[in-house]
Scaffold this motif. Structure first.
Motif, PDB file in Angstrom:
ATOM      1  N   PRO A 115      80.312 -92.386 117.856  1.00  0.00           N
ATOM      2  CA  PRO A 115      79.344 -92.956 116.949  1.00  0.00           C
ATOM      3  C   PRO A 115      78.565 -91.650 116.510  1.00  0.00           C
ATOM      4  O   PRO A 115      78.044 -91.670 115.374  1.00  0.00           O
ATOM      5  N   LEU A 116      77.955 -90.766 117.353  1.00  0.00           N
ATOM      6  CA  LEU A 116      76.871 -89.945 116.916  1.00  0.00           C
ATOM      7  C   LEU A 116      77.486 -88.902 116.129  1.00  0.00           C
ATOM      8  O   LEU A 116      77.165 -88.608 115.019  1.00  0.00           O
ATOM      9  N   LYS A 117      78.620 -88.315 116.465  1.00  0.00           N
ATOM     10  CA  LYS A 117      79.345 -87.363 115.697  1.00  0.00           C
ATOM     11  C   LYS A 117      79.780 -87.765 114.425  1.00  0.00           C
ATOM     12  O   LYS A 117      79.755 -87.162 113.368  1.00  0.00           O
ATOM     13  N   TYR A 118      80.347 -89.097 114.465  1.00  0.00           N
ATOM     14  CA  TYR A 118      80.955 -89.603 113.216  1.00  0.00           C
ATOM     15  C   TYR A 118      79.627 -90.074 112.207  1.00  0.00           C
ATOM     16  O   TYR A 118      79.788 -89.514 111.093  1.00  0.00           O
ATOM     17  N   SER A 119      78.566 -90.471 112.581  1.00  0.00           N
ATOM     18  CA  SER A 119      77.232 -90.561 111.864  1.00  0.00           C
ATOM     19  C   SER A 119      76.889 -89.193 111.105  1.00  0.00           C
ATOM     20  O   SER A 119      76.606 -89.159 110.198  1.00  0.00           O
ATOM     21  N   SER A 120      76.765 -87.970 112.073  1.00  0.00           N
ATOM     22  CA  SER A 120      76.208 -86.795 111.455  1.00  0.00           C
ATOM     23  C   SER A 120      77.393 -86.120 110.429  1.00  0.00           C
ATOM     24  O   SER A 120      76.582 -85.198 109.751  1.00  0.00           O
ATOM     25  N   LEU A 121      78.511 -86.504 110.630  1.00  0.00           N
ATOM     26  CA  LEU A 121      79.624 -85.639 109.826  1.00  0.00           C
ATOM     27  C   LEU A 121      79.936 -86.492 108.613  1.00  0.00           C
ATOM     28  O   LEU A 121      80.488 -85.961 107.451  1.00  0.00           O
ATOM     29  N   CYS A 122      79.197 -87.671 108.468  1.00  0.00           N
ATOM     30  CA  CYS A 122      79.675 -88.413 107.475  1.00  0.00           C
ATOM     31  C   CYS A 122      78.538 -88.101 105.946  1.00  0.00           C
ATOM     32  O   CYS A 122      77.539 -87.633 106.090  1.00  0.00           O
ATOM     33  N   CYS A 123      79.376 -88.004 104.848  1.00  0.00           N
ATOM     34  CA  CYS A 123      78.546 -87.770 103.671  1.00  0.00           C
ATOM     35  C   CYS A 123      79.140 -88.586 102.685  1.00  0.00           C
ATOM     36  O   CYS A 123      80.248 -89.244 102.795  1.00  0.00           O
ATOM     37  N   ALA A 124      78.354 -88.616 101.317  1.00  0.00           N
ATOM     38  CA  ALA A 124      79.100 -89.589 100.334  1.00  0.00           C
ATOM     39  C   ALA A 124      80.351 -89.257  99.581  1.00  0.00           C
ATOM     40  O   ALA A 124      81.053 -90.091  99.351  1.00  0.00           O
ATOM     41  N   HIS A 125      80.783 -88.006  99.938  1.00  0.00           N
ATOM     42  CA  HIS A 125      82.147 -87.827  99.213  1.00  0.00           C
ATOM     43  C   HIS A 125      83.429 -87.413 100.033  1.00  0.00           C
ATOM     44  O   HIS A 125      84.555 -87.752  99.737  1.00  0.00           O
ATOM     45  N   TRP A 126      83.217 -87.497 101.387  1.00  0.00           N
ATOM     46  CA  TRP A 126      84.342 -87.131 102.493  1.00  0.00           C
ATOM     47  C   TRP A 126      85.282 -88.381 102.534  1.00  0.00           C
ATOM     48  O   TRP A 126      86.524 -88.020 102.456  1.00  0.00           O
ATOM     49  N   PRO A 127      84.974 -89.654 102.248  1.00  0.00           N
ATOM     50  CA  PRO A 127      86.011 -90.687 102.153  1.00  0.00           C
ATOM     51  C   PRO A 127      87.063 -90.400 101.195  1.00  0.00           C
ATOM     52  O   PRO A 127      88.169 -90.703 101.339  1.00  0.00           O
ATOM     53  N   TRP A 128      86.464 -90.074  99.860  1.00  0.00           N
ATOM     54  CA  TRP A 128      87.493 -89.930  98.722  1.00  0.00           C
ATOM     55  C   TRP A 128      88.149 -88.493  98.916  1.00  0.00           C
ATOM     56  O   TRP A 128      89.444 -88.430  98.672  1.00  0.00           O
ATOM     57  N   LEU A 129      87.550 -87.752  99.746  1.00  0.00           N
ATOM     58  CA  LEU A 129      88.425 -86.391  99.910  1.00  0.00           C
ATOM     59  C   LEU A 129      89.644 -86.844 101.105  1.00  0.00           C
ATOM     60  O   LEU A 129      90.641 -86.071 100.977  1.00  0.00           O
ATOM     61  N   ILE A 130      89.351 -87.742 101.928  1.00  0.00           N
ATOM     62  CA  ILE A 130      90.351 -88.122 102.934  1.00  0.00           C
ATOM     63  C   ILE A 130      91.365 -88.852 102.150  1.00  0.00           C
ATOM     64  O   ILE A 130      92.634 -88.860 102.317  1.00  0.00           O
ATOM     65  N   GLY A 131      91.040 -89.769 100.952  1.00  0.00           N
ATOM     66  CA  GLY A 131      92.175 -90.318 100.127  1.00  0.00           C
ATOM     67  C   GLY A 131      93.084 -89.336  99.350  1.00  0.00           C
ATOM     68  O   GLY A 131      94.369 -89.457  99.378  1.00  0.00           O
ATOM     69  N   MET A 132      92.263 -88.376  99.044  1.00  0.00           N
ATOM     70  CA  MET A 132      93.240 -87.183  98.221  1.00  0.00           C
ATOM     71  C   MET A 132      94.027 -86.458  99.199  1.00  0.00           C
ATOM     72  O   MET A 132      95.254 -86.108  98.823  1.00  0.00           O
ATOM     73  N   LEU A 133      93.565 -86.332 100.500  1.00  0.00           N
ATOM     74  CA  LEU A 133      94.367 -85.559 101.554  1.00  0.00           C
ATOM     75  C   LEU A 133      95.540 -86.414 101.646  1.00  0.00           C
ATOM     76  O   LEU A 133      96.655 -85.888 101.677  1.00  0.00           O
ATOM     77  N   THR A 134      95.512 -87.772 101.905  1.00  0.00           N
ATOM     78  CA  THR A 134      96.614 -88.738 102.302  1.00  0.00           C
ATOM     79  C   THR A 134      97.692 -88.484 101.259  1.00  0.00           C
ATOM     80  O   THR A 134      98.701 -88.515 101.395  1.00  0.00           O
ATOM     81  N   TRP A 135      97.161 -88.610  99.895  1.00  0.00           N
ATOM     82  CA  TRP A 135      98.083 -88.345  98.748  1.00  0.00           C
ATOM     83  C   TRP A 135      98.772 -87.014  98.598  1.00  0.00           C
ATOM     84  O   TRP A 135      99.985 -87.078  98.414  1.00  0.00           O
ATOM     85  N   GLY A 136      97.846 -86.141  99.002  1.00  0.00           N
ATOM     86  CA  GLY A 136      98.622 -84.807  99.113  1.00  0.00           C
ATOM     87  C   GLY A 136      99.716 -84.765 100.128  1.00  0.00           C
ATOM     88  O   GLY A 136     100.844 -84.038 100.049  1.00  0.00           O
ATOM     89  N   LEU A 137      99.468 -85.459 101.301  1.00  0.00           N
ATOM     90  CA  LEU A 137     100.481 -85.316 102.408  1.00  0.00           C
ATOM     91  C   LEU A 137     101.654 -86.095 102.216  1.00  0.00           C
ATOM     92  O   LEU A 137     102.897 -85.881 102.331  1.00  0.00           O
ATOM     93  N   ALA A 138     101.462 -87.177 101.357  1.00  0.00           N
ATOM     94  CA  ALA A 138     102.276 -88.069 100.772  1.00  0.00           C
ATOM     95  C   ALA A 138     103.425 -87.710 100.095  1.00  0.00           C
ATOM     96  O   ALA A 138     104.455 -87.903  99.906  1.00  0.00           O
ATOM     97  N   LEU A 139     103.247 -86.410  99.253  1.00  0.00           N
ATOM     98  CA  LEU A 139     104.019 -85.632  98.359  1.00  0.00           C
ATOM     99  C   LEU A 139     104.896 -84.788  99.002  1.00  0.00           C
ATOM    100  O   LEU A 139     106.013 -84.544  98.386  1.00  0.00           O
ATOM    101  N   ILE A 140     104.825 -84.674 100.356  1.00  0.00           N
ATOM    102  CA  ILE A 140     105.623 -83.543 101.161  1.00  0.00           C
ATOM    103  C   ILE A 140     106.895 -84.088 101.107  1.00  0.00           C
ATOM    104  O   ILE A 140     108.042 -83.278 100.887  1.00  0.00           O
ATOM    105  N   THR A 141     107.116 -85.401 101.501  1.00  0.00           N
ATOM    106  CA  THR A 141     108.651 -85.795 101.635  1.00  0.00           C
ATOM    107  C   THR A 141     109.511 -85.905 100.352  1.00  0.00           C
ATOM    108  O   THR A 141     110.309 -85.322 100.248  1.00  0.00           O
ATOM    109  N   PRO A 142     108.839 -86.499  99.273  1.00  0.00           N
ATOM    110  CA  PRO A 142     109.595 -86.407  97.917  1.00  0.00           C
ATOM    111  C   PRO A 142     109.757 -85.000  97.452  1.00  0.00           C
ATOM    112  O   PRO A 142     110.746 -84.658  96.721  1.00  0.00           O
TER     113      PRO A 142
END
Length: 323
Positions: free
Chosen positions: A115-142
């Motif tokens: 929990p402590l590391k998680y709270s310190s690493l969180c910022c306003a934009h990183w959840p959306w960056l994770i979403g962009m990362l998952t979409w990028g990884l999803a493109l590998i197979t097709p």
């Protein structure tokens, strides 16, 4: 049901299942995702942003899937380039659903176990960056399948069967990470004394989340087992197609409901839904309350009991001090 030279392929059932799932998801995408985007407190938290991506990925998958099975049902002559785009979107959105579920499990794992590391690493934009990362990884197979020769002929389900090894690897890796995350969460909960026999709330929550995750993973393994049985000669094509379409219809409806439950079980989101869509509160009130009470059936009695216990302890300490 359409008929070809070898039997039935039950395409009409797939069209109906995809259409119903798409309509349900379109409504809840409008309600839930609009609320997440409009509320700053929600759109800056990873768990709500991942719910947003999960709902949107499912909407894209069933929307494109409805068009895909409809053009098969009407025997449309779809151009090869258009078919390739449809297949790419289907595989990408399906892969992103699994990757988003994996990200949700890992997010809860880090939030609970670190929990402590998680709270310190969180910022306003990183959840959306994770979403962009998952979409990028999803493109590998097709994208890896574009180098292979395209299917010549009608745009049908044979095109979706390409890259089976890639899909099995992706499903296996995602399932392993999800099981690892929830296993660690269970272990940490027992170590802290949270998941005990008296407190079944956490156990029910994890069990329900596990069931929701299973509806995305199990259909792929069922189809793989049916393919192996047919390949080994233990199952003929017609029974295999029947089992496959039952599997598709059942899990399609389950998959469209699962992300909705994910969203409706969040108390912060429920509060915002009541404020932004008051006209829906009277119709969805029972459903929304059930989704919360399913995991927190005794929230208020426990809170009252804890308050009374703390008051007793304070009175005891005061009496000792006065003496």
């Amino acid at each position: 049901m359409s008929i070809n030279g070898t039997g039935y392929d039950y395409t009409s059932i797939r069209v109906c299942a995809s259409t119903v799932s798409f309509i349900i998801l379109a409504f809840f995408n409008l309600v839930i995702n609009w609320t997440i985007l409009r509320e700053e407190r929600l759109r800056t938290q990873a768990r709500f942003v991942l719910v947003f991506h999960l709902l949107f990925s499912a909407l894209v998958y069933f929307g494109v899937g409805c068009a895909f099975y409809l053009q098969i049902h009407v025997n449309a002559r779809t151009p090869e380039a258009v078919c390739q785009v449809i297949i790419t979107i289907l595989i990408t959105s399906a892969s992103n659903i699994l990757l988003t579920l994996t990200a949700m499990a890992l997010d809860r794992y880090f939030a609970i176990c670190f929990p402590l590391k998680y709270s310190s690493l969180c910022c306003a934009h990183w959840p959306w960056l994770i979403g962009m990362l998952t979409w990028g990884l999803a493109l590998i197979t097709p994208l890896s399948l574009l180098s292979k020769p395209a299917f010549r002929g009608q745009c049908n389900r044979e095109n979706l069967k390409k890259g089976e090894l890639h899909k099995i690897i992706l499903i296996s890796v995602c399932a392993t990470l999800i099981l690892f995350s929830y296993g660690k969460i269970l272990h940490e909960g027992r170590r802290l004394g949270v998941l005990t026999r008296r407190n079944r709330v956490g156990c029910r929550t994890i069990a329900l989340h596990g069931a929701q995750l299973a509806v995305y993973i199990l259909p792929n393994f069922v189809n793989f087992v049916l393919h192996l049985l047919q390949k080994q000669g233990y199952l003929h094509r017609d029974p295999k197609e029947l089992f496959a379409v039952i599997n598709f219809a059942f899990f399609s409806l389950a998959q469209c409901i699962a992300p909705i439950i994910y969203g409706l079980r969040k108390e912060e989101l429920l509060e915002q839904l009541y404020h932004r869509f008051p006209c829906l509160s009277c119709h969805l009130k029972r459903v929304l309350e059930w989704t919360v009470q399913a995991t927190q059936p005794r929230l208020h009695p426990q809170t009252r009991e804890r308050t009374m216990t703390s008051q007793r302890l304070m009175l005891t300490e005061l009496s000792k001090t006065s003496v």
